[in-house]
Design an enzyme around this catalytic site. Structure first.
Site, PDB file in Angstrom:
ATOM      1  N   ALA A 207      -7.444 -46.157 -12.786  1.00 13.69           N
ATOM      2  CA  ALA A 207      -7.373 -46.274 -11.326  1.00 13.69           C
ATOM      3  C   ALA A 207      -7.878 -44.989 -10.690  1.00 13.69           C
ATOM      4  CB  ALA A 207      -5.928 -46.543 -10.905  1.00 13.69           C
ATOM      5  N   ASN A 208      -7.842 -44.917  -9.370  1.00  8.21           N
ATOM      6  CA  ASN A 208      -8.155 -43.660  -8.687  1.00  8.21           C
ATOM      7  C   ASN A 208      -7.200 -43.465  -7.518  1.00  8.21           C
ATOM      8  OD1 ASN A 208      -9.452 -44.754  -6.171  1.00  8.21           O
ATOM      9  ND2 ASN A 208     -10.824 -45.656  -7.705  1.00  8.21           N
ATOM     10  N   ARG A 209      -7.358 -42.366  -6.812  1.00  9.20           N
ATOM     11  CA  ARG A 209      -6.351 -41.966  -5.818  1.00  9.20           C
ATOM     12  C   ARG A 209      -6.558 -42.589  -4.441  1.00  9.20           C
ATOM     13  NH1 ARG A 209      -3.593 -37.892  -8.172  1.00  9.20           N
ATOM     14  NH2 ARG A 209      -4.705 -36.592  -9.669  1.00  9.20           N
ATOM     15  N   SER A 210      -7.515 -43.478  -4.291  1.00  8.75           N
ATOM     16  CA  SER A 210      -7.767 -44.041  -2.953  1.00  8.75           C
ATOM     17  C   SER A 210      -6.548 -44.817  -2.442  1.00  8.75           C
ATOM     18  CB  SER A 210      -8.979 -44.962  -3.001  1.00  8.75           C
ATOM     19  OG  SER A 210      -9.092 -45.651  -1.781  1.00  8.75           O
TER      20      SER A 210
END
Ligand code: C5P
Length: 396
Positions: A207-210
């Site tokens: 995943a990513n931090r968005s």
């Protein structure tokens, strides 16, 4: 500027120390040509006099459901308004309005109106941050109420913190924005938001931090300006008023949703942080740790924006984002050209308060053949307004 001429604005004033600032707001609205109808709560009278508002507004102050011969002033006031503004709004008012309780004339007006509503809360930091107040704020926002967030600063009683009423300039700007042109009417705007999640096994993802906040703000602003909005989202935030949400998780699902929408898309704003790599295969079940460190083989995801940009038709407007940590402009410029975009919104996510997860952002807009335009650190909703202004001007 008398751009509000002919607009009938009911201004509700609640009982808080910031009530004195409502006087300045009313004066500015009258100066801009609006017909201003003041309504005070009982509490407001502890802070300002009726005479003050009556003297500078377009009509005498009203406070009660029972003052007039006609027993239904609230329906008249609400039905006849082009906009209802509440400044300052207390925690009590927010709670009553969010829950549909008509406890006085002002809450009656709010519940009886179909006009746009702008609410400007002001209270002590502890009250503003209370989960009940925040819950009411998000309920009202999800119903399309325009909330003008309080600022940080000096509060009553020598305290200081978040909760101070927004400035009269910001409040009048919010009124102007609500009464402004529906310049995206008849347009289908598709916005993507959030980071994609690419499965490794049955329980783990890349995943990513968005957070999706910027995409949601863009969707809300497009809807407010009359667009039909579809929000393709990976996050579970309250849907902006007027936007249809298509929930997705992976880059492949996002691509599939956008391909389906493409024929009817007039404007695409690709605010999502799409993973660039995904596991080649998703393991069945959970990979057990006693089998040793797994060898997760990655492959590139399709560049959705590049593929859609390549088949853009005349009349379609495609906007991308570039989250960078170095060489902001050069990287964004090359993406603008490579992905055949009408605009790219570049942000340096290594800067404090910028990009992922924050409520604020600072961006540079790049458009083919045009000078760079930078917007300093501000609320993501303000960035959304700037973005949509440029989309409208690119399409006209
Ligand atoms: O090339 P880069 O990933 O930095 O480009 C960012 C822009 O491209 C964003 O608008 C993002 O939503 C989009 N993108 C995409 N598909 C990918 C990766 C990024 O549409 N696989």
């Amino acid at each position: 500027m008398t751009d509000l001429a002919g607009k009938r604005i009911v201004v509700g004033v609640c009982g808080g120390i910031a009530a004195y600032k409502a006087v300045e707001v009313c004066r500015r609205l009258v100066d801009a040509g609006a017909h201003v109808v003041p309504v005070m709560t009982k509490g407001a009278e502890h802070f300002i006099g009726r005479t003050t508002l009556s003297a500078l507004c377009s009509e005498p102050v009203q406070m009660s459901l029972w003052d007039e011969e006609s027993p239904i002033p609230h329906t008249k006031l609400g039905q006849g308004a082009d906009l209802v503004l509440v400044a300052p709004a207390t925690a009590r008012l927010l709670g009553a309005y969010a829950n549909g309780l008509s406890t006085d004339l002002l809450t009656n007006v709010l519940i009886a109106t179909r006009a746009p509503v702008v609410v400007c809360p002001a209270m002590h930091t502890e009250m503003w941050e209370h989960p009940a107040v925040q819950h009411n704020i998000s309920t009202l926002r999800s119903r399309g109420v325009h909330i003008v967030d309080p600022e940080d600063g000096r509060l009553a009683g020598g305290d200081s913190g978040k909760g101070r009423l927004a400035s009269p300039e910001a409040i009048v700007a919010a009124v102007r924005a609500e009464l402004g042109p529906k310049d995206l009417a008849g347009t289908h705007v598709v916005v993507t938001a959030g980071g994609t999640r690419e499965p490794i096994d049955a329980v783990r993802v890349i995943a990513n931090r968005s957070s999706g906040k910027q995409g949601y703000a863009v969707a809300a602003e497009a809807a407010r300006r009359g667009a039909c909005v579809t929000l393709v989202s990976t996050v579970d935030l309250p849907a902006p008023h007027g936007a249809r949400v298509v929930a997705v998780e992976t880059a492949a699902q996002m691509q599939d949703a956008l391909e389906r929408l493409w024929d009817s898309t007039d404007v695409l704003v690709m605010a999502a942080a799409v993973a660039d790599f995904r596991p080649v295969a998703c393991a069945d079940g959970k990979i057990k740790k006693d089998g040793g460190v797994p060898n997760v083989v990655l492959e590139p995801t399709p560049d959705i924006l590049c593929a859609l940009g390549a088949k853009k038709r005349p009349g379609q407007t495609v906007v991308g984002f570039a989250a960078e940590t170095s060489d902001l402009v050069a990287n964004a410029q090359s993406k603008l050209a490579r992905k055949n975009l009408d605009m790219i919104v570049a942000n340096d996510v290594s800067q404090p308060g910028v990009g992922f997860q924050h409520d604020t952002n600072a961006v540079t807009f790049l458009r083919p053949g045009q000078a760079l335009e930078s917007v300093a650190l501000t609320d993501k909703r303000a960035i959304a307004r700037e973005l949509i202004d440029r989309v409208v001007s690119a399409r006209s």
